[in-house]
Design an enzyme around this catalytic site. Structure first.
Site, PDB file in Angstrom:
ATOM      1  CE  LYS A 114     -22.973 -46.700  85.863  1.00 43.59           C
ATOM      2  NZ  LYS A 114     -22.421 -47.595  85.773  1.00 43.59           N
TER       3      LYS A 114
HETATM    4  C1  PLP Z   1     -22.032 -48.485  85.008  1.00 45.43           C
HETATM    5  C2  PLP Z   1     -20.231 -49.270  84.743  1.00 45.43           C
HETATM    6  C3  PLP Z   1     -20.091 -49.314  83.449  1.00 45.43           C
HETATM    7  C4  PLP Z   1     -20.719 -49.687  82.201  1.00 45.43           C
HETATM    8  O1  PLP Z   1     -21.045 -48.196  81.791  1.00 45.43           O
HETATM    9  P1  PLP Z   1     -22.403 -47.952  80.489  1.00 45.43           P
HETATM   10  O2  PLP Z   1     -22.562 -46.300  80.508  1.00 45.43           O
HETATM   11  O3  PLP Z   1     -23.811 -48.077  81.236  1.00 45.43           O
HETATM   12  O4  PLP Z   1     -21.381 -48.590  79.226  1.00 45.43           O
HETATM   13  C5  PLP Z   1     -18.909 -49.825  83.581  1.00 45.43           C
HETATM   14  N1  PLP Z   1     -18.405 -49.897  84.765  1.00 45.43           N
HETATM   15  C6  PLP Z   1     -18.266 -49.628  86.075  1.00 45.43           C
HETATM   16  C7  PLP Z   1     -17.520 -49.829  86.774  1.00 45.43           C
HETATM   17  C8  PLP Z   1     -19.824 -49.643  85.720  1.00 45.43           C
HETATM   18  O5  PLP Z   1     -20.929 -48.532  87.098  1.00 45.43           O
END
Ligand code: PLP
Length: 427
Positions: free
Chosen positions: A105
Site C-alpha cells: 500500500k
Molecule cells: C490491502 C492488502 C491486501 C488486499 O489488497 P486489495 O487491493 O484490497 O485486494 C492484501 N495483502 C495485504 C498485506 C494488504 O495490506
C-alpha cells in the site's frame, strides 16, 4: 485525463477532480474514459522503474500535468524497489513490501499523497482518518513532510499493537496522531461527524484520501510492468500472476496493465475464506456472507469495493469473466503453504502464501508464475512465528521506529473537542 462515474456515466471529471473528490455521486467509482495502449512493450520494459512509470502515468494523465512534474511525483513516491525473487524455477515472488510501512500500500498511498499535493493549488488540506492499525501507518508515512497538508489520525488508545503505534505515532511534523479514549467505532463516528460538518469541511479542506482513490490504482499498475521487466523476454508471454485479494484494488491495477498492452497471460484472484468473488465466478451469483476473521486479515473483506471497476473493465475490453481464474485458501491451507515456502527457503506471510498456493495449484506446464507478496513477514510476526516455530527479526524501519518516542496527544470521545483541535491546527 477524463474519468467517468461508473454509476452515472454523465458525471465526468478530470484527474485533479478525481484525486480530490475520491468518489462520484451516489458513491460511484471513477474509471478512465480512455486506456492508452503501448505498442513497444519491450522498449518500455527495458527502462528503469521511475522512467518507465513516468511514461505509463503520463500516458494515462495526458496533458493535465507536464511530464516533468509527473516524473517528479513518481521519483518522490517510488523510492524503493519491487524485486522479483525466485522460489522455484518457474515460480517467483514479487516483493512489494520494501517501502516505509513494509506493505504494497506504500506504492499507492505515496503516489496519492504526491498527486493530491500537486493538484491542490497550494490550498490547505487536512486529511482525517481513523485507524485500527495498518492504514494509519501507510497514510502517515505517505503524507509525511508534504507541504500544505496536515494529517490527523485517530486511533483507540491501548487497542492497537504497541509496534503498530510506534510505526506511525513517532513521525511528528505534519502528522498528528490522537489516541482517543474509546473504541475504533468511536473514532470512526467522529471522523464521520467531521465530514458531515460542512463549515468545518470547507474551512480546513477536509479530505479522506481513501482507498478507492483512482491515483492509488494508477500507481499500482506500474509494478506489474516492473514484474515483467524482471522476466526474460522469451518467457514474457507465458506469465500467470496470482494476486492476494481483499478489496480487489491490486487485481484491478493488474488488469488495467494488461489492457495497456502488458502481455500477462492470465490472472488468478486468490482470497481467504472470505470468498465472495471465487464463488461468484463459479456460480454467477453475487452472495456476500458475513466476514470472518482469518490469518490474512487485510483480506477479510466480503464486499470488495473495487469489484465494480473490474466488471467495467471486462465489459469495456470485451473480456469474459470466465477468463479470470480464482480460488480460496482457509487458515489451515494458508499455514500449510507458508510452511512449504519456508521449506523452499522463502520466508513469506499469510497473504502472499495464499497467492502462492493458488498459483502452484493452477500453473500450467509451459507457464511462468508470479505471486504478489503484499507485506513483509515481520508485519505478521505473531502468526508467522507461531506457524513456523521461529522468532523472525524486525526489519530496519520497524526496529528504528520501535526505539522512538510516541508523539500522540490524547482526547476523550467528544466531537466538539476534535472540532476545536482541527480548526486550531489549520489556523
Ligand atoms: C490491502 C492488502 C491486501 C488486499 O489488497 P486489495 O487491493 O484490497 O485486494 C492484501 N495483502 C495485504 C498485506 C494488504 O495490506
Amino acid at each position: 485525463m477524463k474519468l467517468y462515474n461508473i454509476k452515472d456515466h454523465s458525471e465526468t471529471v478530470s484527474f485533479a477532480q478525481a484525486v480530490k473528490q475520491g468518489l462520484g455521486r451516489g458513491q460511484g467509482l471513477f474509471f478512465p474514459e480512455h486506456i492508452p495502449q503501448f505498442e513497444d512493450i519491450d522498449a518500455l520494459l527495458s527502462m528503469p522503474l521511475v522512467e518507465r512509470s513516468t511514461e505509463i502515468l503520463s500516458a494515462l494523465i495526458g496533458d493535465e500535468l507536464p511530464k516533468s512534474q509527473i516524473h517528479e511525483l513518481v521519483a518522490q513516491a517510488f523510492t524503493f524497489e519491487a524485486p522479483l525473487k525466485s522460489v522455484t524455477e518457474r515460480i517467483h515472488a514479487l516483493e512489494l513490501f520494501h517501502g516505509p510501512t513494509l506493505a504494497f500500500k506504500d506504492f499507492g498511498g505515496r503516489f496519492m499523497a504526491q498527486s493530491l499535493a500537486a493538484v491542490s493549488d497550494g490550498n490547505k488540506i487536512t486529511i482525517l482518518t481513523a485507524t485500527s492499525g495498518d492504514t494509519g501507518a501507510a497514510v502517515a508515512h505517505a503524507f509525511y513532510g508534504i507541504e500544505n497538508i496536515n494529517v490527523v489520525i485517530l486511533y483507540p488508545k491501548g487497542k492497537i499493537s504497541p509496534l503498530q503505534e510506534k510505526l506511525f505515532c513517532t513521525l511528528g511534523g505534519n502528522i498528528h496522531t490522537v489516541a482517543v479514549n474509546g473504541t475504533f467505532d468511536d473514532c470512526q463516528t467522529m471522523v464521520k461527524q467531521a465530514f458531515d460538518d460542512k463549515e468545518l469541511r470547507q474551512t480546513i479542506g477536509l479530505n479522506s484520501a481513501n482507498s478507492i482513490n483512482i491515483s492509488r490504482l494508477m500507481a499500482q499498475i506500474c509494478y506489474y510492468f516492473e514484474a515483467l521487466a524482471q522476466i526474460p523476454q522469451y518467457k514474457r508471454d507465458q506469465v500467470v500472476v496470482a494476486v492476494p485479494s481483499g478489496n480487489f484494488g491490486n487485481l484491478t491495477a493488474g488488469l488495467i496493465a494488461k489492457a495497456m498492452g502488458l502481455p500477462i497471460k492470465r490472472f488468478i484472484a486468490a482470497t481467504n475464506a472470505n470468498d465472495t468473488v471465487p464463488r461468484y465466478l463459479a456460480s454467477g451469483q453475487w452472495q456476500p456472507q458475513t466476514t470472518v476473521a482469518t490469518l490474512s486479515n487485510a483480506m477479510d473483506v466480503s464486499q470488495p469495493n473495487n469489484w465494480p471497476r473490474i466488471e467495467e473493465l471486462f465489459r469495456r475490453e470485451g473480456w469474459a469473466l470466465s477468463e479470470l481464474a480464482s480460488g480460496r485458501a482457509d487458515d489451515a491451507q494458508t499455514a500449510e503453504s507458508l510452511t512449504q515456502l519456508a521449506e523452499q527457503d522463502y520466508l513469506c506471510e499469510p497473504h502472499g502464501a495464499i497467492a502462492y498456493r493458488l498459483l502452484a495449484q493452477q500453473l500450467g506446464e509451459e507457464e511462468e508464475g508470479i505471486f504478489l507478496c503484499t507485506a513483509h513477514p515481520a508485519k505478521f510476526k505473531e502468526s508467522v512465528d507461531a506457524i513456523l516455530h521461529k522468532d523472525i527479526p524486525l526489519p530496519g524501519p520497524l526496529a528504528k521506529h520501535a526505539q522512538m518516542d510516541l508523539l500522540s496527544s490524547e482526547q476523550e470521545t467528544d466531537f466538539s473537542v476534535l472540532r476545536a483541535y482541527l480548526l486550531n491546527l489549520s489556523a
